[in-house]
Structure formats: C-alpha cells, structure tokens
Design a protein around this motif. Structure first.
Motif, PDB file in Angstrom:
ATOM      1  N   GLN A 118       0.824  -1.212   0.000  1.00 59.81           N
ATOM      2  CA  GLN A 118       0.000   0.000   0.000  1.00 59.81           C
ATOM      3  C   GLN A 118       0.855   1.258   0.000  1.00 59.81           C
ATOM      4  N   CYS A 138      -0.710   0.922 -10.061  1.00 62.09           N
ATOM      5  CA  CYS A 138      -0.574   1.036  -8.612  1.00 62.09           C
ATOM      6  C   CYS A 138      -0.712  -0.345  -7.977  1.00 62.09           C
ATOM      7  N   CYS A 142      -4.510  -0.710  -3.596  1.00 63.00           N
ATOM      8  CA  CYS A 142      -4.873   0.693  -3.820  1.00 63.00           C
ATOM      9  C   CYS A 142      -5.752   0.871  -5.044  1.00 63.00           C
ATOM     10  N   GLU A 145      -9.124   2.661  -4.708  1.00 59.95           N
ATOM     11  CA  GLU A 145      -8.945   4.096  -4.470  1.00 59.95           C
ATOM     12  C   GLU A 145      -8.664   4.823  -5.773  1.00 59.95           C
ATOM     13  N   SER A 249      -6.175  10.444   1.565  1.00 60.67           N
ATOM     14  CA  SER A 249      -5.276   9.572   0.817  1.00 60.67           C
ATOM     15  C   SER A 249      -3.822   9.899   1.112  1.00 60.67           C
TER      16      SER A 249
END
Length: 516
Positions: A118, A138, A142, A145, A249
């Motif tokens: 993460q 990513c 994640c 998100e 975030s």
C-alpha cells in the motif's frame, strides 16, 4: 538507450509529474545510482528493487545503472518511486517491451519478495494521471482508491503480474471503485436534556457554518453538544468528498478505497503540538485542521492548548488553507473547517456548590486571558452553558432531536446555496460564514431599526470591523432559519447576544433589544 516512465511527487495534495529515466552503460565496476534530489527512502529503493528482482529470478546486469528523477530540482520523498524505477529498469533489460510503458505512470512501494504494498497519495496521483492522459499503475490494494478518479487504471499484486500483463499472457483488468461507506449512527440531540439555549446556538452554527465556543462548568454538556453537531450537518457534496478524500489519501486514512460522505470530526488532545494541529514534520504531513477540511475541529479544554498553537489557527480560520514553509519549498493544504470549542469559565471549574470558584472573578480573568484577543475575534458564537439541574435530568427526552434540527438546517442551507451559487469570487462553502465584501452587504444589510441597533452596539461593545461583520453573518443565518428574506432588528439582537463579553459582564444591550 534511455527508458522512461512517469510517476508523481507530492506537494500537499498536489501531485506533480516526475519523469523517471533509466540508462544502462557498460562499466568495469557495476553500480546503481539514483539522482534528482532523492531523500533517504528514495535512495534505499536500490536495495528494494535489487531484492525484488532476485526474488522473481532476475538479476541486475553488470553495468552502470543511472536513474534520473526529473525535474532534478524538485525534492523527491517517499518509497512510492520503487515501482516506476523497477519498471523502467525492466524495460532497459528487455524483460518488458521498451515501448510498453508509453502512456503509463506508476506509483507503488516494493517489498523484498516482489509484491506491491500500500502507498499513500494514490487518489490525487490517479486524478493527475487522468488529466495528463496517462494510465496509472498502482498496487492491487490501492486499486479501488485509484478507480474513483476514473477508468483505465491498472492495479497489480506483484511484479510478475505486470511482466505477464505487458507480455500479453495475462492482461490485468481495471479495478472497480471502492465502496461508499454508510454513515455510522451519530449521537442524537434527544440525549441532551435541558440546555435549550445551547441547542439553539448549535443549530445556528450548523446552519451558517459559524465557529462556536461553549463556556460553562464541568458536566454542563459542552462536549456532549459539540459531538452532536455532525448529525445536524448535510453530507459531503461530490466536490467536497473528492477534496476530503484526497487529503485522507495523502495522510493514509483511506482503507481499500472506501470513501464516506460523513463530514470529518477531529478532536485532538490539548497537548497536541503545532505540527500535529497545523501540519508539518519532516515531510510536511497534513495536520488536524486539514484532516477536518469541510468538517469540524473540536477543541475541548480550549485554554489548556498552547497559546502559540491556538494563535497559529488565526490565518487558516480566515483563508481556509494553511501554508507550511520550508527552506526550499512551501506546501499548501486546504483547511476550510468549522471550529467548535469548549472551556470551563476558570481553572477551578466554576461550577455550583462544591465546584464553585473560591478566587472570584480574578481566577476567570486569568484563565480566559490565555486566549488571545485576535483568536477570540474569529469566533462567531459564544454561549455560557448553565449547570444542568437534577430536575432537568428527570425530564422525559425532548421531542425535538437531531433529525428535526437537521431538516431546519438543510432548509436554511438551501437558501444560502441559492443566494451564493453565482457569487464572484466563488465560495468554497455556500454558507453565510464565508460571505464577504459586497456579497455580505447585499445579503445581510439589516432594516433601519436593525441598522441603528448594530451601530449602537458597535460603539458600546467596542466591536472590531471583523466582529461587526460576523454579527451580520450570524444575523443572516438566524433570518434564514426563520425563513425571512431580510435581516430585521430581532435577528441583529439575537446575534449580538452571542458575542463575547468579559467574565461577569451582562449583555444588557442585546437583552433589552430582544425584549423589545
């Protein structure tokens, strides 16, 4: 040949593009260098990349490897550069096609076994990648998100999956957005018995976004009332949700991309340092005031906070943002919060009976003198909460609770949204507390009797220009709660009754006006 891929450096919640360039040249002594103002964590990326390659059966070639992070004058902090560096090196080695990284950006930290762990700041990075027409790669955890920024991003569990993806053997699918969390049950105003005046002030604060200070003896319900303010406020709008989520975030508070429309409620302890409250530290992290953006910052035992810490809130309370200065850069975080505070009238508590202060008014004066005048001038509503009696506690629960108060607040806020939606310059929040200049004059100018009252009060109460305008803003909110189109004398009188006064002094002027 130079292989490259984009990544991002963070300045506040702003993601700035960084070009990761890798070149390998033959040399008698193999080496691995990272240049471009890397910090300690970025420099340690060499060992994480080397170990991750070894775990998947790759070995760095015996060459001189140079990794340049451009622009070279922008400081690079954090471990999220690992993935971009690893992908650019694999492209230089021929493990993945050299042109496969075109149109991609990467953000992620590598573990020693090649997994992606993460990383902070994925949401603002994904939004910036979308603006630059790039697909963000990513860590898998994640992915939900990043998906809130738009479609097309890739979320990988490890380096092997990315190699297979670019080779066409096992293409990665776009991750779905995370869940929108349900609002947790909030405390209800029905739990508060008595304190009808304090509830009225709380409703005014919720309707207009005003800063509020409760002052009263221990056990009078100050903290209890403040914790029920979130239940009176409307949920975050789509724009507000995006701003709040970007801050969360960067601070690492988003779990698997789960967003919530509940307004933030932050309640730091009075021992909090300036860096904890305002933001700062080695990497200029967001503080409590930024984490309370579009929400509530509750400061209990207000005079126990450091005077320097409280005075550092003066500029954010006015501007809605905080600028953290460093020798080589400035970091800006949004901080448009609603301040709610509670305090005892004196250090002894100032309660009835055995809790009564035995030092008289001097104790209250010394205790309240810890709060500077300019700081107090930025608070719109002051209310003295009386002690709760045993008779109050035996009364049945009131019929009017948070749901009823929230409905009135929503109606008042709808009036403000209609009034300010076309305002220039545009408001961050469409509430009376943010009205300034000509907009305030147009919306909150009282009638003739109200104008005479506030002019008289300004002289007798020695109101500053800021306090004068804050009285008008509160009066406008009271009028909105009444459904009135204009501000009348009665609204001005009630707003004046909530102004700060020295210990023991009465609000004779406003009370007389209210009686009339």
């Amino acid at each position: 040949m130079v292989c490259r891929i984009s990544t991002f450096a963070f300045e506040g919640i702003e993601a700035k593009p960084v070009d990761v360039q890798v070149q390998m040249v033959g040399a008698s002594q193999p080496s691995f260098h990272i240049v471009g103002l890397p910090d300690k964590a970025v420099g340690e990326s060499r060992e994480r990349v080397r170990a991750a390659f070894s775990s998947i059966g790759l070995a760095l070639p015996p060459k001189r490897i140079i990794v340049n992070l451009a622009p070279a004058d922008l400081p690079k902090e954090g471990s999220h550069y690992d993935l971009a560096i690893a992908l650019a090196i694999m492209a230089s080695m021929g493990v993945i096609p050299a042109d496969a990284l075109d149109g991609h950006a990467a953000l992620g930290e590598l573990s020693l076994d090649g997994r992606l762990v993460q990383t902070l700041g994925v949401l603002p990075a994904a939004m910036q990648a979308l603006e630059l027409d790039l697909r963000l790669i990513c860590p898998e955890i994640c992915g939900p998100e990043a998906a809130w920024a738009g479609e097309g991003n890739l979320a990988a569990p490890n380096l092997i999956s990315l190699i297979n993806h670019f080779a066409g053997r096992a293409p990665l699918s776009c991750p779905p957005p995370g869940e929108l969390a349900d609002s947790p049950p909030l405390p209800d105003l029905r739990d508060v018995k008595g304190q009808e005046g304090a509830k009225r002030v709380l409703e005014i604060a919720a309707a207009g976004g005003h800063n509020l200070l409760y002052c009263g003896p221990p056990g009078s319900g100050k903290s209890m009332l403040a914790k029920r303010l979130p239940g009176l406020l409307p949920p975050l709008s789509a724009r507000e949700l995006l701003e709040v989520s970007q801050i969360q975030s960067v601070a690492g508070l988003l779990e698997r991309g789960q967003l919530s429309r509940t307004r933030p409620f932050r309640s730091p302890h009075h021992s909090a340092s300036m860096a904890a409250l305002v933001g700062g530290g080695m990497k200029a992290r967001p503080g409590e005031i930024s984490l309370a953006h579009h929400g509530i910052l509750f400061l209990d035992e207000l005079p126990e906070f450091s005077a320097q810490v409280l005075d550092s809130l003066r500029q954010p309370l006015e501007d809605g943002e905080v600028v953290i200065s460093r020798a080589n850069r400035h970091v800006k975080y949004p901080a448009r919060f609603q301040l709610v505070a509670a305090m005892n009238p004196c250090r002894c508590g100032g309660g009835p009976g055995d809790g009564a202060c035995r030092r008289g008014p001097k104790c209250a004066e010394q205790y309240q003198a810890r709060l500077s005048g300019p700081f107090m001038d930025r608070i719109d509503l002051f209310f003295d909460t009386p002690p709760v009696t045993a008779m109050d506690l035996t009364l049945p629960a009131p019929q009017d609770g948070s749901a009823e108060a929230a409905a009135r607040v929503a109606q008042a806020r709808a009036m403000q949204a209609d009034r300010y939606q076309d305002a220039e310059p545009a408001f961050t929040r469409l509430v009376n507390a943010d009205a300034t200049g000509s907009i305030l004059e147009q919306s909150a100018t009282p009638d003739e009797k109200g104008q005479a009252l506030i002019a008289d009060a300004a002289m007798k109460l020695n109101l500053s220009a800021r306090a004068y305008h804050r009285v008008l803003k509160v009066a406008r909110t009271i009028a909105d709660l009444d459904g009135a189109t204009g501000v009348r004398r009665l609204h001005i009188a009630e707003a004046l009754s909530y102004r700060r006064r020295p210990p023991g002094e009465t609000t004779a002027l406003s009370q007389t006006a209210l009686a009339q």
